[in-house]
Scaffold this motif. Structure first.
Motif, PDB file in Angstrom:
ATOM      1  N   ALA A  53     -57.374 -16.624 -22.032  1.00  0.00           N
ATOM      2  CA  ALA A  53     -57.314 -17.315 -23.324  1.00  0.00           C
ATOM      3  C   ALA A  53     -58.517 -18.233 -23.547  1.00  0.00           C
ATOM      4  CB  ALA A  53     -56.022 -18.107 -23.431  1.00  0.00           C
ATOM      5  N   GLU A  54     -59.132 -18.657 -22.463  1.00  0.00           N
ATOM      6  CA  GLU A  54     -60.316 -19.515 -22.638  1.00  0.00           C
ATOM      7  C   GLU A  54     -61.531 -18.702 -23.056  1.00  0.00           C
ATOM      8  OE1 GLU A  54     -61.277 -22.315 -19.593  1.00  0.00           O
ATOM      9  OE2 GLU A  54     -59.254 -23.142 -19.688  1.00  0.00           O
ATOM     10  N   ALA A  55     -61.674 -17.552 -22.416  1.00  0.00           N
ATOM     11  CA  ALA A  55     -62.812 -16.696 -22.771  1.00  0.00           C
ATOM     12  C   ALA A  55     -62.617 -16.088 -24.161  1.00  0.00           C
ATOM     13  CB  ALA A  55     -62.963 -15.591 -21.731  1.00  0.00           C
ATOM     14  N   ALA A  60     -60.336 -15.079 -31.909  1.00  0.00           N
ATOM     15  CA  ALA A  60     -61.540 -14.299 -31.586  1.00  0.00           C
ATOM     16  C   ALA A  60     -61.171 -12.917 -31.050  1.00  0.00           C
ATOM     17  CB  ALA A  60     -62.377 -15.036 -30.556  1.00  0.00           C
ATOM     18  N   GLN A  61     -59.891 -12.640 -30.985  1.00  0.00           N
ATOM     19  CA  GLN A  61     -59.459 -11.406 -30.352  1.00  0.00           C
ATOM     20  C   GLN A  61     -59.367 -10.251 -31.347  1.00  0.00           C
ATOM     21  OE1 GLN A  61     -55.873 -12.347 -28.219  1.00  0.00           O
ATOM     22  NE2 GLN A  61     -56.924 -13.888 -27.025  1.00  0.00           N
ATOM     23  N   GLY A  62     -59.981  -9.146 -30.971  1.00  0.00           N
ATOM     24  CA  GLY A  62     -59.885  -7.848 -31.615  1.00  0.00           C
ATOM     25  C   GLY A  62     -59.487  -7.807 -33.059  1.00  0.00           C
ATOM     26  N   LEU A  94     -60.127  -0.426 -26.522  1.00  0.00           N
ATOM     27  CA  LEU A  94     -58.981  -1.145 -27.094  1.00  0.00           C
ATOM     28  C   LEU A  94     -59.450  -2.160 -28.130  1.00  0.00           C
ATOM     29  CD1 LEU A  94     -55.932  -2.117 -26.892  1.00  0.00           C
ATOM     30  CD2 LEU A  94     -56.759  -3.756 -25.185  1.00  0.00           C
ATOM     31  N   MET A  95     -58.795  -2.146 -29.294  1.00  0.00           N
ATOM     32  CA  MET A  95     -58.942  -3.265 -30.219  1.00  0.00           C
ATOM     33  C   MET A  95     -57.673  -4.092 -30.031  1.00  0.00           C
ATOM     34  SD  MET A  95     -59.640  -3.326 -34.313  1.00  0.00           S
ATOM     35  CE  MET A  95     -61.251  -2.574 -34.385  1.00  0.00           C
ATOM     36  N   PRO A  96     -57.778  -5.198 -29.274  1.00  0.00           N
ATOM     37  CA  PRO A  96     -56.568  -5.883 -28.822  1.00  0.00           C
ATOM     38  C   PRO A  96     -55.837  -6.642 -29.922  1.00  0.00           C
ATOM     39  CG  PRO A  96     -58.504  -7.085 -28.122  1.00  0.00           C
ATOM     40  CD  PRO A  96     -59.013  -5.843 -28.783  1.00  0.00           C
ATOM     41  N   SER A  97     -54.589  -6.901 -29.664  1.00  0.00           N
ATOM     42  CA  SER A  97     -53.766  -7.750 -30.527  1.00  0.00           C
ATOM     43  C   SER A  97     -54.060  -9.216 -30.206  1.00  0.00           C
ATOM     44  CB  SER A  97     -52.308  -7.434 -30.245  1.00  0.00           C
ATOM     45  OG  SER A  97     -51.493  -8.458 -30.735  1.00  0.00           O
ATOM     46  N   SER A  98     -53.436 -10.092 -30.997  1.00  0.00           N
ATOM     47  CA  SER A  98     -53.620 -11.519 -30.741  1.00  0.00           C
ATOM     48  C   SER A  98     -52.478 -12.284 -31.396  1.00  0.00           C
ATOM     49  CB  SER A  98     -54.966 -11.931 -31.330  1.00  0.00           C
ATOM     50  OG  SER A  98     -54.883 -13.217 -31.859  1.00  0.00           O
TER      51      SER A  98
END
Ligand SMILES: Nc1ncnc2c1ncn2[C@@H]1O[C@H](COP(=O)(O)OP(=O)(O)OP(=O)(O)O)[C@@H](O)[C@H]1O
Ligand SMILES: [Mg+2]
Length: 266
Positions: A53-55, A60-62, A94-98
């Motif tokens: 979660a820090e990176a 900023a996620q997918g 992967l286009m990740p969820s968030s």
């Protein structure tokens, strides 16, 4: 080729089916993208484990970052590939969820961003042989976006009588969406999941669906504890247990689905 896996009923196997079919295609050399539109992030977790979660802060996620850009700039992300991550598996992206997807939904809806995913995936379609979209167990902004963006839809069915009831309203929803937004969307078929050949009810339910003319795939996926193990280990079946019976069924199902791709391409 963009395929969405959808059923608004929870726990029917959308995530398991999305990830395992995608992983099989990738293992066969198809450059494959999985888009995780479910805020639960089960697909993301399954394919890449815990996210740092820090990176990667939530927004900023997918997929959330991609939608966010459309709100800010009023146009589709010029480079949707920027929101795609590698996975530990060759050819599988992967286009990740968030978690940010939840807070964004109202704004995206009120600003009428329902076609933005389609625009992004149209671009990515040129770079990937197969795109799979996992959806939340709701007929909401994200699942509608996915059904609008996709070429085809497959529907997991988990062989209980509630699942059957929800199948009818699901079919109505899909027909309405085809009429209003995506007349080219093809219903490839219903995937029988968690099939137990020892029990009477599942067989009867499936036979009834077939009698009603519902498009049911020939390959049924059995119930197996291997699936839970596969989620727990963050390893799709083709990697974890390539010679397991359930993996064999997935391979057969994948072959059936590839026939649709060949038909569409023809
Ligand atoms: N063939 C199978 N055999 C045994 N367990 C299975 C099988 N397929 C799925 N499961 C299990 O059923 C549960 C629900 O599966 P999954 O998460 O794929 O469903 P889903 O439709 O994506 O759920 P949700 O609607 O919450 O997103 C998981 O615990 C999964 O491990
Ligand atoms: Mg899921």
């Amino acid at each position: 080729m963009k395929r969405v896996v959808f059923n608004q009923k929870g726990g029917v196997g959308k995530t398991s089916i999305t990830c395992n079919l995608a992983a099989i295609g990738a293992a066969m050399g198809l450059r494959t993208l999985v888009v995780d539109l479910d805020v639960q992030g089960n697909t993301t977790h399954y394919l890449v484990g815990e996210i740092d979660a820090e990176a990667y802060p939530a927004e900023a996620q997918g997929v959330a970052a991609m939608f966010k850009q459309t709100v800010r700039s009023r146009k589709m992300a010029s480079n949707p590939d920027a929101f795609v991550w590698e996975t530990p598996y060759e050819n599988l992206y992967l286009m990740p969820s968030s978690p940010a997807l939840t807070t964004m939904e109202k704004e995206l809806e009120s600003r009428y961003k329902i076609y933005k995913l389609r625009d992004a995936l149209e671009k990515l379609d040129e770079e990937y042989d197969r795109i799979y979209i996992d959806t939340p167990p709701n007929f909401n902004f994200y699942s509608k976006s996915a059904l609008i963006a996709a070429d085809t839809v497959v529907i997991p069915f988990d062989c209980d009588s509630f699942a059957r009831q929800s199948l009818y309203s699901l079919m109505d929803n899909i027909v309405e969406l085809q009429e209003d937004h995506n007349p080219d969307l093809e219903v490839e078929g219903i995937i029988i999941n968690q099939f137990n050949s020892q029990a009477r009810l599942p067989g009867e339910l499936v036979a009834e669906l077939e009698e009603e003319g519902m498009p049911v795939f020939n390959t049924y996926l059995n119930t197996s504890v291997k699936m839970k193990e596969s989620h727990r280990e963050h390893r799709p079946l083709i990697d974890l247990a390539p010679s397991h019976k359930l993996t064999g069924q997935y391979l057969e199902l994948h072959e059936e689905l590839e026939a649709t791709v060949a038909r569409i391409a023809a």
